[in-house]
Design an enzyme around this catalytic site. Structure first.
Site, PDB file in Angstrom:
ATOM      1  N   ILE A 184       0.835  -1.205   0.000  1.00 51.95           N
ATOM      2  CA  ILE A 184       0.000   0.000   0.000  1.00 51.95           C
ATOM      3  C   ILE A 184       0.865   1.248   0.000  1.00 51.95           C
ATOM      4  CG2 ILE A 184      -1.665   1.326   1.360  1.00 51.95           C
ATOM      5  CD1 ILE A 184      -2.871  -1.388   2.215  1.00 51.95           C
ATOM      6  N   ARG A 262      -3.927   1.298  10.945  1.00 54.80           N
ATOM      7  CA  ARG A 262      -4.637   0.808  12.129  1.00 54.80           C
ATOM      8  C   ARG A 262      -4.874   1.982  13.063  1.00 54.80           C
ATOM      9  NH1 ARG A 262      -5.646  -2.744   9.335  1.00 54.80           N
ATOM     10  NH2 ARG A 262      -5.282  -4.992   9.548  1.00 54.80           N
ATOM     11  N   ASP A 286      -9.424   6.558   8.287  1.00 53.99           N
ATOM     12  CA  ASP A 286     -10.357   5.498   7.930  1.00 53.99           C
ATOM     13  C   ASP A 286     -10.430   4.433   9.014  1.00 53.99           C
ATOM     14  OD1 ASP A 286     -12.165   4.244   5.977  1.00 53.99           O
ATOM     15  OD2 ASP A 286     -10.628   2.673   5.869  1.00 53.99           O
ATOM     16  N   GLU A 291     -13.688   0.033  16.886  1.00 52.46           N
ATOM     17  CA  GLU A 291     -14.573   0.100  15.736  1.00 52.46           C
ATOM     18  C   GLU A 291     -15.752  -0.837  15.927  1.00 52.46           C
ATOM     19  OE1 GLU A 291     -10.993   1.131  12.558  1.00 52.46           O
ATOM     20  OE2 GLU A 291     -11.851  -0.889  12.596  1.00 52.46           O
ATOM     21  N   HIS A 310     -13.929   2.758   8.115  1.00 52.73           N
ATOM     22  CA  HIS A 310     -13.108   1.595   7.769  1.00 52.73           C
ATOM     23  C   HIS A 310     -13.601   0.958   6.464  1.00 52.73           C
ATOM     24  CE1 HIS A 310     -10.286  -1.584   9.696  1.00 52.73           C
ATOM     25  NE2 HIS A 310     -10.176  -1.605   8.374  1.00 52.73           N
TER      26      HIS A 310
END
Length: 343
Positions: A184, A262, A286, A291, A310
Site C-alpha cells: 500500500i 490501524r 479510515d 470500531e 473503515h
C-alpha cells in the site's frame, strides 16, 4: 483432500493437514462473519464447492464454538480464534483469514494444535491507496463541503462567479511522507508522484535501487519536512501510538495526517487536542482504535478531521479479490500445498 481420519490431538508432529484423504467436496466450512466482505452483492459459491458451507453475517464471541462445531475449515474476519476455541474444536484443521492482518488468530496456539492458517495479502492495495487520496483531496479541496454549501445557497447568493469556503491547496511540489513501505505504501507513493509531490519514506527496509526516486529518511526528518503524512505501517508494540503529542508537535502547522493503517497507530486524544490547538492543519482517518467508535471518541468532534468508517478496503473489486483468494487458499490447503500460510 483433507487428512481428518486421525483426530487432531493424535497427529504426530509434522503430520500434514493437507494430503490424501477425503474428497474436495466433503469438507464442512463455516464463515463466521461474512457480511463485511459480502453484504449480498457477491457469491460464496467458490467456497461452497468444497463441501457443506454455513455463512453467518456476524458471530458474537459466545457463539463461536457453537457455530464452528464440527467444522474442518473456519473463515474469520474479526472473530477471534484463540487457544480456547481451538481446544474446543477438535475437527478444525484450517483457518482462513478474510484480511491481511493476522491478529485475529492465536498463531502460537494454531501451531500447537497443528492448525493451518492462511491470510489474504495485497487484495485491497489499489483501493486503499485510492482512499488515501480521497481523504487528502477532501482536506485540501473540500469537495464535499463545497457541494453542501452550494446546495445551501451560498453560491447562489455570492456576488462573485467563484465561491470558496475553505482554502484551496495545490498538491504539486508538496512533500508526501509515508510511514511503512509495503504494497500500500508503494502504491500510494506512485499516486503522490503523479500529483507532482516529492516522496519521503520511513521504513525498516529501504530499497533505493528498486525505488531510486524515493528519499528514505528517519522518522524525525519525515515528520518535520512532510506536508502530508500517510500511515501505512503495521500495528506492533513499536508502532502503537506512533503518532502522539510529541511527534505531532514536530509536524508543520500546515501538515495533514492520513491514517488508513490501524487506529492504534495514533493517540486519538492527543491528535484531537493538536487539531483543536491548530498544531496541524487536519486529519483524514479510515480507522479508529475501537470500531465502531464509542460516542465519546475525542476525534468525532475534532475540527478539520474527516473520518470514514473503515471502508478503504471495501470496493467491490477488492472484496471479490478477497473471496477469490479465500477460495484459492483453501483449495491449495486441501491439495496439500502451502499458499499464503502464516502459521
Amino acid at each position: 483432500r483433507l487428512l481428518l481420519t486421525v483426530p487432531r490431538a493424535d497427529r504426530p508432529a509434522g503430520c500434514s493437514t493437507g494430503g490424501a484423504g477425503r474428497g474436495l467436496n466433503t469438507v464442512k466450512i463455516v464463515v463466521l462473519d461474512g457480511y463485511a466482505t459480502n453484504p449480498g452483492d457477491l457469491s460464496w459459491d467458490g467456497l461452497a464447492g468444497f463441501g457443506k458451507l454455513a455463512v453467518y453475517d456476524r458471530t458474537p464471541a459466545e457463539l463461536t464454538v457453537e457455530r464452528a462445531a464440527g467444522a474442518e475449515a473456519l473463515i474469520t474476519n474479526k472473530v477471534f480464534i484463540g487457544a480456547a476455541e481451538m481446544a474446543a474444536l477438535p475437527d478444525l484443521a484450517y483457518i482462513g483469514i478474510q484480511a491481511t492482518g493476522v491478529n485475529v488468530v492465536d498463531l502460537d496456539a494454531a501451531r500447537l494444535h497443528r492448525i493451518a492458517v492462511a491470510n489474504v495479502p495485497a487484495y485491497s492495495t489499489a483501493s486503499v491507496a485510492q482512499h488515501v487520496f480521497a481523504l487528502l483531496l477532501e482536506l485540501v479541496r473540500g469537495v464535499g463541503r463545497h457541494n453542501e454549501r452550494v446546495r445551501q445557497g451560498a453560491w447562489t447568493n455570492c456576488p462573485d462567479f467563484a465561491f470558496q469556503d475553505t482554502p484551496q491547496i495545490e498538491l504539486a511540489d508538496k512533500v508526501f511522507g509515508i510511514v511503512g513501505f509495503g504494497d500500500i505504501g508503494q502504491a500510494t507513493a506512485k499516486i503522490a508522484a503523479a500529483f507532482g509531490m516529492r516522496v519521503l519514506v520511513h521504513t525498516r527496509s529501504p530499497d533505493p535501487q528498486a525505488f531510486p526516486e524515493i528519499d528514505y529518511v528517519g522518522l524525525d526528518q519525515l515528520l518535520t519536512e512532510a506536508d502530508v503524512i500517510s500511515l501505512s505501517c503495521p500495528l506492533t508494540s513499536e508502532t502503537e501510538r506512533l503518532i502522539n503529542a510529541e511527534r505531532l508537535a514536530r509536524m508543520k502547522a500546515s501538515a495533514y495526517l492520513i491514517n488508513t493503517g490501524r487506529g492504534l497507530l495514533v493517540d486519538e486524544a492527543e491528535l484531537a487536542e493538536a487539531l483543536r490547538n491548530g498544531e496541524i492543519a487536519g486529519a483524514g482517518l479510515d480507522v479508529l482504535s475501537r470500531e465502531p467508535p464509542p460516542s465519546d471518541n475525542p476525534l468525532l468532534d475534532a475540527p478539520n478531521c474527516f473520518i470514514t468508517p473503515h471502508l478503504a478496503w471495501a470496493t467491490r473489486a477488492a472484496r471479490q479479490r478477497l473471496i477469490d483468494e479465500l477460495v484459492a487458499n483453501l483449495k491449495a490447503f486441501l491439495a496439500g500445498e502451502s499458499r499464503n500460510r502464516v502459521d
